[in-house]
Design an enzyme around this catalytic site. Sequence first.
Site: not given
Length: 326
Positions: A169, A150, A46, A44
């Site tokens: 597209w 989109a 830390e 992790h």
Amino acid sequence: MHRCLEIGTLALGTARPNPNVGCVIVHENKIIGEGYTSPYGGPHAEVNAIASVKDKSLLRQSTLYVSLEPCSHHGKTPPCANHIIESGIRQVIIGCIDPNPDVSGQGIAILEQAGCHVETGILDLECRHHHRRFICFHEKQRPYIILKWAQSRDGILAPDSRNKIGPVWISNRRSRQLVHKWRSEEQAILVGFNTVKHDNPGLNTRNWSGNDPIKVVIDQYNGLGKDYNIFKGKAPIVLSEDHIDFSANIASQIGEHLYKLGINSVIIEGGAKTLGYFIDLNFWDEARVFTGQVELEDGMPAPKLNADPFEQMTIDGDILKIYQNA
């Protein structure tokens, strides 16, 4: 803490389902070590930050900053709270509390019982936003849900003729590459039956360097043949009548099913009917909507959101609006 968030983004898409934590170690106002969460199963943040410190004798006079409460339980790796204590660090600054009931408050308690001075809530809102996928999974018991589509300049999602001429597209190449980056950041991607039938998408990250998301498709009657692109490579999760009651709230059932599978984020890329399940129930967290420069004149109308965008940008002429569902 800002630096913790900055480097924590480097773990987005690789640490999942773990949170993409960032950690910084400071000695006399100078950063002497930093790290972020390794790919799932690895150390992790830390642990990586402590390991990066060249002169370990400085740790006892150092302060550790971390965007999320250090873990307190044994998982794929030992507890980070214990590792911090063993390193000699006695000052710990935490961004937000871990919502995981296996950890929440317990990491802090372990540190304080060992004599560490702990401060919490530093840039709390920013840290919660940074860890929004992980927090949503534990607090709401469902994945963080991102809607994406989109639309043409005249508000059309897809032309009526798309089943005859293949995919059309609407967005440009740069926008499509950005979508592939987004895919690499989320644990799963979901589309409906008609999107697979008409567009035959791969749902991968071929235009970006990153992990492919888990593919999920809604196929009520298991009517899709195995020759579609989504069945290439790792098999998709197919949501049929065996998993979903299609006469009830479909969106919430999908969220519940994906939660049970341990999926903490999903990007939903269509089509209109599938997006509508989530919009109609107001069951979404974020929406990313491209408006291209093309006009289609007729076809499937794009979904409507009763919200104002919190961010807008232009990508080679395409307009991208990002919404948050507070």
